[in-house]
Design a protein around this motif. Sequence first.
Motif, mmCIF file in Angstrom:
data_model
loop_
_atom_site.group_PDB
_atom_site.id
_atom_site.type_symbol
_atom_site.label_atom_id
_atom_site.label_comp_id
_atom_site.label_asym_id
_atom_site.label_seq_id
_atom_site.Cartn_x
_atom_site.Cartn_y
_atom_site.Cartn_z
ATOM 1 N N ARG A 14 0.839 -1.201 0.000
ATOM 2 C CA ARG A 14 0.000 0.000 0.000
ATOM 3 C C ARG A 14 0.878 1.257 0.000
ATOM 4 O O ARG A 14 0.605 2.209 -0.709
ATOM 5 N N LEU A 15 1.931 1.242 0.800
ATOM 6 C CA LEU A 15 2.853 2.378 0.812
ATOM 7 C C LEU A 15 3.494 2.557 -0.563
ATOM 8 O O LEU A 15 3.618 3.675 -1.055
ATOM 9 N N GLU A 16 3.861 1.449 -1.177
ATOM 10 C CA GLU A 16 4.444 1.518 -2.523
ATOM 11 C C GLU A 16 3.465 2.182 -3.485
ATOM 12 O O GLU A 16 3.849 3.060 -4.270
ATOM 13 N N ALA A 17 2.202 1.786 -3.434
ATOM 14 C CA ALA A 17 1.193 2.377 -4.325
ATOM 15 C C ALA A 17 1.035 3.875 -4.061
ATOM 16 O O ALA A 17 0.905 4.665 -5.005
ATOM 17 N N LEU A 18 1.075 4.281 -2.786
ATOM 18 C CA LEU A 18 0.963 5.699 -2.441
ATOM 19 C C LEU A 18 2.119 6.505 -3.016
ATOM 20 O O LEU A 18 1.934 7.589 -3.575
ATOM 21 N N VAL A 19 3.311 5.987 -2.859
ATOM 22 C CA VAL A 19 4.503 6.701 -3.325
ATOM 23 C C VAL A 19 4.503 6.784 -4.852
ATOM 24 O O VAL A 19 4.769 7.844 -5.424
ATOM 25 N N ILE A 20 4.181 5.673 -5.514
ATOM 26 C CA ILE A 20 4.153 5.677 -6.987
ATOM 27 C C ILE A 20 3.149 6.707 -7.484
ATOM 28 O O ILE A 20 3.447 7.494 -8.386
ATOM 29 N N GLU A 21 1.954 6.725 -6.904
ATOM 30 C CA GLU A 21 0.930 7.672 -7.343
ATOM 31 C C GLU A 21 1.361 9.117 -7.096
ATOM 32 O O GLU A 21 1.200 9.973 -7.962
ATOM 33 N N GLU A 34 7.663 12.083 -17.236
ATOM 34 C CA GLU A 34 7.180 10.860 -16.605
ATOM 35 C C GLU A 34 8.260 10.284 -15.700
ATOM 36 O O GLU A 34 9.423 10.172 -16.092
ATOM 37 N N ALA A 35 7.869 9.932 -14.485
ATOM 38 C CA ALA A 35 8.760 9.232 -13.557
ATOM 39 C C ALA A 35 8.322 7.775 -13.552
ATOM 40 O O ALA A 35 7.230 7.454 -13.094
ATOM 41 N N THR A 36 9.162 6.909 -14.070
ATOM 42 C CA THR A 36 8.829 5.491 -14.198
ATOM 43 C C THR A 36 9.309 4.733 -12.972
ATOM 44 O O THR A 36 10.504 4.764 -12.640
ATOM 45 N N PHE A 37 8.379 4.048 -12.323
ATOM 46 C CA PHE A 37 8.735 3.251 -11.147
ATOM 47 C C PHE A 37 9.618 2.088 -11.580
ATOM 48 O O PHE A 37 9.320 1.393 -12.548
ATOM 49 N N VAL A 38 10.688 1.864 -10.836
ATOM 50 C CA VAL A 38 11.622 0.780 -11.140
ATOM 51 C C VAL A 38 11.513 -0.326 -10.096
ATOM 52 O O VAL A 38 11.332 -1.498 -10.434
ATOM 53 N N SER A 39 11.618 0.027 -8.821
ATOM 54 C CA SER A 39 11.589 -1.005 -7.779
ATOM 55 C C SER A 39 11.423 -0.361 -6.408
ATOM 56 O O SER A 39 11.566 0.850 -6.250
ATOM 57 N N SER A 40 11.117 -1.214 -5.430
ATOM 58 C CA SER A 40 11.129 -0.759 -4.038
ATOM 59 C C SER A 40 11.741 -1.853 -3.185
ATOM 60 O O SER A 40 11.748 -3.021 -3.572
ATOM 61 N N ALA A 41 12.246 -1.440 -2.045
ATOM 62 C CA ALA A 41 12.860 -2.398 -1.129
ATOM 63 C C ALA A 41 12.691 -1.901 0.296
ATOM 64 O O ALA A 41 12.858 -0.712 0.558
ATOM 65 N N MET A 42 12.314 -2.814 1.177
ATOM 66 C CA MET A 42 12.298 -2.473 2.599
ATOM 67 C C MET A 42 13.725 -2.585 3.089
ATOM 68 O O MET A 42 14.421 -3.545 2.762
#
Length: 187
Positions: A14-21, A34-42
Amino acid sequence: MKTTALPEKISGERLEALVIEAVDRFFSTMVGTEATFVSSAMMVEKEQKSFDEDEAPPPAGELPLKSKGLVVAAVGFCGELDGVAYLYFTETLAESVTCGFLGMEMEDVRGNHEVVNDALGEVANMTIGTIKNTLSQFGYECRLTVPSIVRGSNFTIQSSSGVHRQRFEFSLYQDTLLVDMMFKRTA
């Protein structure tokens, strides 16, 4: 090793979706790119080591950005969640974002730290403000702090214990933008 605990209403996804949006909305609307999402990591902090002032500081090897000059815009938030979000830019990306955000030419921006710092402070404020507003919808009321800028290279930002830390990587202007969020619930 530290533990990280997300607030109960916010999953890592959910946090990932918030940040991407928030990042997508800001850069497409305010910068025109455009800022293209690449990845996320905890992120889990390694055990902190103290180091002597005569020694070199800890390497910034954990950052996927390999640049001699980094510009980091930070905005804190406090309330039912306390934390801080950092946006990492290379100098080149910082200048490109400033041009797009302010509608200026590169020749007027290059090397002008005052203009770039002011622009990136507002970029961080608006981007993290969008995330903060959504967190408030989940019942975590927070207020933003005044943005700050750090410039340099070969530095590391570490979190304190009990903090959830998640890093998000985006691609824009053929460069890398990192959003590093760390927070904990206060109540």
